[in-house]
Design a protein around this motif. Structure first.
Motif, PDB file in Angstrom:
ATOM      1  N   ILE A 150       0.853  -1.183   0.000  1.00 15.78           N
ATOM      2  CA  ILE A 150       0.000   0.000   0.000  1.00 15.78           C
ATOM      3  C   ILE A 150       0.890   1.235   0.000  1.00 15.78           C
ATOM      4  CG2 ILE A 150      -1.675   1.301   1.345  1.00 15.78           C
ATOM      5  CD1 ILE A 150      -2.729  -1.410   2.365  1.00 15.78           C
ATOM      6  N   VAL A 151       0.684   2.075  -1.008  1.00 15.15           N
ATOM      7  CA  VAL A 151       1.458   3.308  -1.155  1.00 15.15           C
ATOM      8  C   VAL A 151       0.526   4.485  -0.899  1.00 15.15           C
ATOM      9  CG1 VAL A 151       2.882   4.709  -2.691  1.00 15.15           C
ATOM     10  CG2 VAL A 151       2.955   2.200  -2.856  1.00 15.15           C
ATOM     11  N   GLY A 152       0.823   5.280   0.132  1.00 18.17           N
ATOM     12  CA  GLY A 152      -0.004   6.442   0.444  1.00 18.17           C
ATOM     13  C   GLY A 152      -1.268   6.060   1.184  1.00 18.17           C
ATOM     14  N   GLU A 153      -2.309   6.880   1.018  1.00 19.17           N
ATOM     15  CA  GLU A 153      -3.570   6.643   1.721  1.00 19.17           C
ATOM     16  C   GLU A 153      -4.267   5.410   1.167  1.00 19.17           C
ATOM     17  OE1 GLU A 153      -5.456  10.619   3.438  1.00 19.17           O
ATOM     18  OE2 GLU A 153      -5.496  10.573   1.241  1.00 19.17           O
ATOM     19  N   PHE A 154      -5.039   4.770   2.040  1.00 17.98           N
ATOM     20  CA  PHE A 154      -5.764   3.579   1.601  1.00 17.98           C
ATOM     21  C   PHE A 154      -7.109   3.477   2.303  1.00 17.98           C
ATOM     22  CE2 PHE A 154      -6.812  -1.002   2.077  1.00 17.98           C
ATOM     23  CZ  PHE A 154      -7.065  -1.260   0.742  1.00 17.98           C
ATOM     24  N   ALA A 155      -8.165   3.436   1.501  1.00 14.65           N
ATOM     25  CA  ALA A 155      -9.521   3.124   1.958  1.00 14.65           C
ATOM     26  C   ALA A 155      -9.984   4.002   3.109  1.00 14.65           C
ATOM     27  CB  ALA A 155      -9.612   1.652   2.351  1.00 14.65           C
ATOM     28  N   THR A 156      -9.603   5.289   3.086  1.00 12.10           N
ATOM     29  CA  THR A 156     -10.104   6.210   4.106  1.00 12.10           C
ATOM     30  C   THR A 156     -11.564   6.578   3.853  1.00 12.10           C
ATOM     31  OG1 THR A 156      -9.269   8.084   2.824  1.00 12.10           O
ATOM     32  CG2 THR A 156      -7.825   7.172   4.534  1.00 12.10           C
ATOM     33  N   HIS A 157     -12.022   6.390   2.594  1.00  8.78           N
ATOM     34  CA  HIS A 157     -13.407   6.660   2.213  1.00  8.78           C
ATOM     35  C   HIS A 157     -13.889   5.533   1.303  1.00  8.78           C
ATOM     36  CE1 HIS A 157     -11.828  10.604   3.318  1.00  8.78           C
ATOM     37  NE2 HIS A 157     -13.067  11.045   3.443  1.00  8.78           N
ATOM     38  N   ASP A 158     -15.207   5.382   1.199  1.00 14.30           N
ATOM     39  CA  ASP A 158     -15.726   4.420   0.235  1.00 14.30           C
ATOM     40  C   ASP A 158     -15.821   5.079  -1.139  1.00 14.30           C
ATOM     41  OD1 ASP A 158     -18.069   5.944   0.158  1.00 14.30           O
ATOM     42  OD2 ASP A 158     -19.226   4.542   1.367  1.00 14.30           O
ATOM     43  N   GLU A 159     -16.344   4.352  -2.126  1.00 16.04           N
ATOM     44  CA  GLU A 159     -16.375   4.884  -3.494  1.00 16.04           C
ATOM     45  C   GLU A 159     -17.363   6.022  -3.663  1.00 16.04           C
ATOM     46  OE1 GLU A 159     -19.838   2.036  -3.710  1.00 16.04           O
ATOM     47  OE2 GLU A 159     -18.083   2.426  -2.461  1.00 16.04           O
ATOM     48  N   LEU A 160     -18.254   6.222  -2.668  1.00 18.94           N
ATOM     49  CA  LEU A 160     -19.190   7.334  -2.686  1.00 18.94           C
ATOM     50  C   LEU A 160     -18.690   8.494  -1.832  1.00 18.94           C
ATOM     51  CD1 LEU A 160     -22.535   5.327  -2.478  1.00 18.94           C
ATOM     52  CD2 LEU A 160     -21.402   6.247  -4.509  1.00 18.94           C
TER      53      LEU A 160
ATOM     54  N   PRO B  43      -1.611  -1.775   8.866  1.00 19.31           N
ATOM     55  CA  PRO B  43      -0.551  -1.246   9.722  1.00 19.31           C
ATOM     56  C   PRO B  43      -0.359   0.254   9.523  1.00 19.31           C
ATOM     57  CG  PRO B  43       0.398  -2.435   7.876  1.00 19.31           C
ATOM     58  CD  PRO B  43      -1.085  -2.645   7.802  1.00 19.31           C
ATOM     59  N   GLN B  44       0.309   0.873  10.467  1.00 16.77           N
ATOM     60  CA  GLN B  44       0.675   2.267  10.322  1.00 16.77           C
ATOM     61  C   GLN B  44       1.633   2.422   9.136  1.00 16.77           C
ATOM     62  OE1 GLN B  44      -0.583   4.827  12.276  1.00 16.77           O
ATOM     63  NE2 GLN B  44      -1.925   3.209  13.071  1.00 16.77           N
ATOM     64  N   THR B  45       1.780   3.649   8.668  1.00 15.75           N
ATOM     65  CA  THR B  45       2.722   3.866   7.565  1.00 15.75           C
ATOM     66  C   THR B  45       4.140   3.530   8.017  1.00 15.75           C
ATOM     67  OG1 THR B  45       2.919   6.197   8.177  1.00 15.75           O
ATOM     68  CG2 THR B  45       1.327   5.630   6.457  1.00 15.75           C
ATOM     69  N   GLU B  46       4.956   3.139   7.051  1.00 15.77           N
ATOM     70  CA  GLU B  46       6.343   2.694   7.251  1.00 15.77           C
ATOM     71  C   GLU B  46       6.401   1.471   8.162  1.00 15.77           C
ATOM     72  OE1 GLU B  46       7.207   4.640   5.095  1.00 15.77           O
ATOM     73  OE2 GLU B  46       5.877   6.283   5.570  1.00 15.77           O
ATOM     74  N   ALA B  47       5.387   0.609   8.021  1.00 16.89           N
ATOM     75  CA  ALA B  47       5.347  -0.600   8.851  1.00 16.89           C
ATOM     76  C   ALA B  47       4.795  -1.749   8.026  1.00 16.89           C
ATOM     77  CB  ALA B  47       4.481  -0.373  10.087  1.00 16.89           C
ATOM     78  N   THR B  48       5.062  -2.955   8.535  1.00 18.51           N
ATOM     79  CA  THR B  48       4.583  -4.185   7.916  1.00 18.51           C
ATOM     80  C   THR B  48       3.788  -4.969   8.937  1.00 18.51           C
ATOM     81  OG1 THR B  48       6.497  -4.276   6.454  1.00 18.51           O
ATOM     82  CG2 THR B  48       5.271  -6.311   6.738  1.00 18.51           C
TER      83      THR B  48
ATOM     84  N   THR C 176       3.541   2.027   3.044  1.00 18.98           N
ATOM     85  CA  THR C 176       4.510   3.107   2.966  1.00 18.98           C
ATOM     86  C   THR C 176       3.802   4.394   2.585  1.00 18.98           C
ATOM     87  OG1 THR C 176       6.500   3.915   1.818  1.00 18.98           O
ATOM     88  CG2 THR C 176       5.067   2.460   0.571  1.00 18.98           C
ATOM     89  N   SER C 177       4.233   5.497   3.154  1.00 15.25           N
ATOM     90  CA  SER C 177       3.572   6.781   2.886  1.00 15.25           C
ATOM     91  C   SER C 177       4.105   7.457   1.642  1.00 15.25           C
ATOM     92  CB  SER C 177       3.746   7.717   4.090  1.00 15.25           C
ATOM     93  OG  SER C 177       5.133   8.002   4.297  1.00 15.25           O
ATOM     94  N   VAL C 178       5.273   7.033   1.159  1.00 21.68           N
ATOM     95  CA  VAL C 178       5.903   7.693   0.016  1.00 21.68           C
ATOM     96  C   VAL C 178       6.144   6.674  -1.094  1.00 21.68           C
ATOM     97  CG1 VAL C 178       6.990   9.469   1.421  1.00 21.68           C
ATOM     98  CG2 VAL C 178       8.212   7.349   0.983  1.00 21.68           C
ATOM     99  N   MET C 179       6.317   7.183  -2.300  1.00 25.96           N
ATOM    100  CA  MET C 179       6.582   6.334  -3.449  1.00 25.96           C
ATOM    101  C   MET C 179       7.909   5.611  -3.250  1.00 25.96           C
ATOM    102  SD  MET C 179       5.603   5.297  -6.469  1.00 25.96           S
ATOM    103  CE  MET C 179       4.217   6.420  -6.657  1.00 25.96           C
TER     104      MET C 179
END
Length: 684
Positions: free
Chosen positions: A519-529, A540-545, A556-559
């Protein structure tokens, strides 16, 4: 009344899509020749020229019984800008002349088919017509004389004047195709953009395509098949009908803030779910319009095909699956073609930047349903023109890049190679272990002025994977279905902030079953609507596995850099272990001027190698072969290799020495001038 399906039915068909096409068997590329010249009718020399290297898809200009623009006119050939400079070109034909035109076209098509052309399609348009309502010229003149053409099955005269068919902008002004309503090349006539939801325009185009079929054509090429933001009264009414089918009253109140669908109008500014749904609506109604044009042709020929030009296709193609058979992509930012642009840095030092169309082909290949992309993006050098034919063969399925009459001889060795080796491209499935979500409609999502970044992030990841020689399949919004990920080891989710519950469940099952989600950047903070979603307990939190079920989630939060991306895709659980690259470059992570792909069936594994150190534009820099290419081709479990054969359009075949180890076949290709195909015959 419109003679076609409702937008509501088309929306249902889109939301309940067929199975993902990614692992479906490929079909060979289709040799596509585009020729807008004027000298096709009753021309035996042209038939002889076609017979020398007959195309599988031959695309003409307006060699039709009645044009979409004006009705039946004297001139033939050309595209949408033709036949306006000389007013005599637009002289309306009599009924007898139309009958003779149809007979002439039938003779031409019979001769073309006898010469070996499989599909012949003329130019039409989905949204444009021309004339002058005051002087009653152009299409207005034809409508005024409609009843004189009853013998051609046109039915009742349209109830409205073409002046009422025009699409409107958000401010109420009339849409134009380009900057002007009266372009210079129309010699004083106006060129209009039609409202595709207007029943009279829709029915007229159905008649245009029926007559095309009656003239012996196999299909048609409707240009300008674009999703126009139309605010006409017909579009407003259709939008309300669309929302009534899409949402219950309570949902409309929650999402759109209205008590009744009658209170809704198409939004005029970007932002929020109303803007997203308007964009979906304009594409659903475009799919309905495309279906109607094809249905018109099928009134005369049940096998009639449609090949619309979508311009920039990624926001439209998915909606046309099941309603069109091919689609064109052309234009866009930057240089057209395939290869590299070369910039002099200092002295004899040059910088090469790759230009490719791979994502266009892979996205088109992986859309659910049976629709094939055709590009019109040829480079300006001979080598680039050849590479432009290798790309769709290596990364598409039934795809091509349009050959022009003046480029046919240059490209002939590649055309013949693809025609002579259909078994290389037929019945194979992608061997990619890596998949990625690619949802083009996310470009229209924004919250509080911040636009979604998904497609830009996905393109960057895809480019880095290409440089690493790691094949990647793409999952569209309609393709990410339950079970679709079962044959992949890795799923990359770039900036997927807006994600439906159904898609989230697919990812959940993939990871729980042993896959790795990156997962790169934000993920599923909102639904498709665009409704906020509570935090996911398994993310997991960013920069974590984190571990979930038998699988892994890396966030990861960055590319990721190329080095980081390679490490992510070569480590992990037992399921993900092993190298994912097709080309392994000793001493370096990438070969940035190469691209590769791999397919397999029960009998063989096929690796495609493409060299992009090919200048697109003429200049001092010459093409440079890729040398000592170390190939690592994945093999089915327990398989061994009987032989390896390497083929190229302008080289003699050869069989390199090879070694089978670590679940792959390893060998070295001494030189890849432009395009090389490596076939591993399996045994055991």
């Amino acid at each position: 009344m419109i003679r076609t399906l409702s937008a509501a039915l088309l929306l249902t068909a889109l939301l309940v899509a067929p199975a993902l096409a990614t692992r479906e068997p490929t079909v060979p590329p289709v040799y596509y020749l585009i020729d807008y010249g004027p000298n096709h009718l009753d021309n035996p020399d042209y038939i002889t020229w076609i017979a020398e290297l007959p195309p599988q898809l031959l695309h003409f200009g307006k060699d039709v019984p009645m044009t979409h623009l004006y009705g039946p006119i004297q001139a033939v050939g050309g595209e949408n800008q033709a036949h306006g400079r000389n007013r005599e070109d637009t002289r309306r034909l009599t009924g007898a002349e139309v009958a003779e035109r149809i007979a002439t076209l039938q003779r031409m098509n019979q001769a073309l088919h006898a010469a070996g052309a499989r599909m012949v399609m003329p130019y039409t348009s989905a949204i444009t017509f021309a004339g002058n309502p005051d002087t009653r010229e152009g299409l207005f003149d034809f409508i005024d004389h409609w009843d004189e053409y009853a013998q051609f099955g046109l039915g009742a005269k349209p109830q409205s004047d073409p002046a009422e068919w025009i699409a409107l902008r958000a401010d109420g002004s009339r849409h134009t195709f380009g900057k002007e309503e009266k372009p210079a090349y129309y010699a004083g006539l106006d060129r209009y953009v039609a409202a595709i939801t207007h029943p009279d325009w829709r029915n007229w185009l159905m008649d245009v395509h029926r007559l095309v079929a009656e003239a012996g054509y196999d299909g048609a090429f409707p240009d300008n098949t674009s999703a126009i933001n139309d605010y006409s009264s017909q579009a407003q009414a259709a939008f309300r009908a669309y929302l009534s089918q899409r949402f219950a009253a309570g949902q409309m109140r929650q999402l759109l803030g209205v008590e009744s669908v009658d209170d809704i109008e198409l939004p005029r500014e970007r932002g929020g779910i109303a803007w997203v749904e308007a964009q979906r609506f304009w594409r659903v109604t475009l799919a309905e319009h495309v279906e109607a044009m094809r249905a018109g042709g099928r009134e005369a020929n049940p096998d009639f095909l449609l090949f619309p030009n979508l311009g920039g296709p990624t926001h439209i193609a998915e909606y046309l699956s099941g309603h069109a058979d091919y689609y064109m992509a052309e234009g866009g930012a930057g240089l057209e073609g395939a290869g590299c642009s070369v910039t002099r840095v200092i002295g004899n030092v040059y910088h090469s930047e790759i230009h490719d169309n791979i994502l266009d082909y892979v996205y088109g290949r992986d859309i659910p349903g049976d629709i094939r992309p055709m590009l019109l993006k040829l480079g300006r050098t001979n080598e680039s023109k050849k590479l432009c034919l290798a790309e769709p063969a290596a990364f598409g399925s039934g795809a091509y890049n349009g050959v022009r009459p003046n480029s046919r001889d240059i490209q002939a060795p590649y055309i013949r190679f693809l025609l002579d080796h259909p078994d290389i491209y037929a019945g194979k499935t992608s061997t990619a272990r890596v998949a990625m979500t690619f949802f083009p409609m996310r470009d229209f999502y924004s919250i509080e002025g911040v636009n979604a970044n998904h497609t830009q992030a996905a393109r960057r990841v895809f480019q880095r994977l290409g440089e690493l020689q790691i094949p990647c399949d793409l999952f569209s919004e309609t393709g990410l279905e339950p079970g679709a990920l079962s044959t992949y080891d890795f799923l990359i989710l770039p900036d997927m902030a807006f994600f439906s519950d159904e898609h989230l469940q697919v990812v959940h099952e993939f990871v729980e079953g042993g896959g790795m989600a990156i997962i790169v950047g934000e993920f599923a903070t909102h639904d498709e609507l665009m409704q906020p979603r509570a935090a996911l307990d398994w993310l997991p939190q960013t920069e974590a596995t984190g571990q979930f079920g038998r699988g892994t989630v890396l966030h990861t939060s960055v590319m990721p850099t190329q080095t980081e991306l390679l490490a992510m895709l070569t480590t992990g659980s037992d399921r993900q272990g092993g190298d994912t690259r097709l080309v392994v470059a000793p001493g370096r992570a990438t070969r940035p001027l190469m691209r590769s792909s791999c397919y397999a069936d029960d009998a063989e594994v096929v690796v495609h190698l493409l060299n992009y150190d090919i200048p697109i534009e003429p200049g001092p820099r010459k093409p440079k072969s890729q040398t000592d290419v170390h190939v690592r081709a994945p093999l089915p479990a327990g398989a061994s290799v009987a032989r390896v054969t390497c083929l190229a359009p302008e080289m003699e075949p050869f069989s390199p020495q090879y070694e089978v180890r670590d679940g792959a076949c390893w060998f070295t290709v001494p030189e890849v001038p432009i395009y090389m195909v490596c076939r591993m015959e399996l045994q055991g």
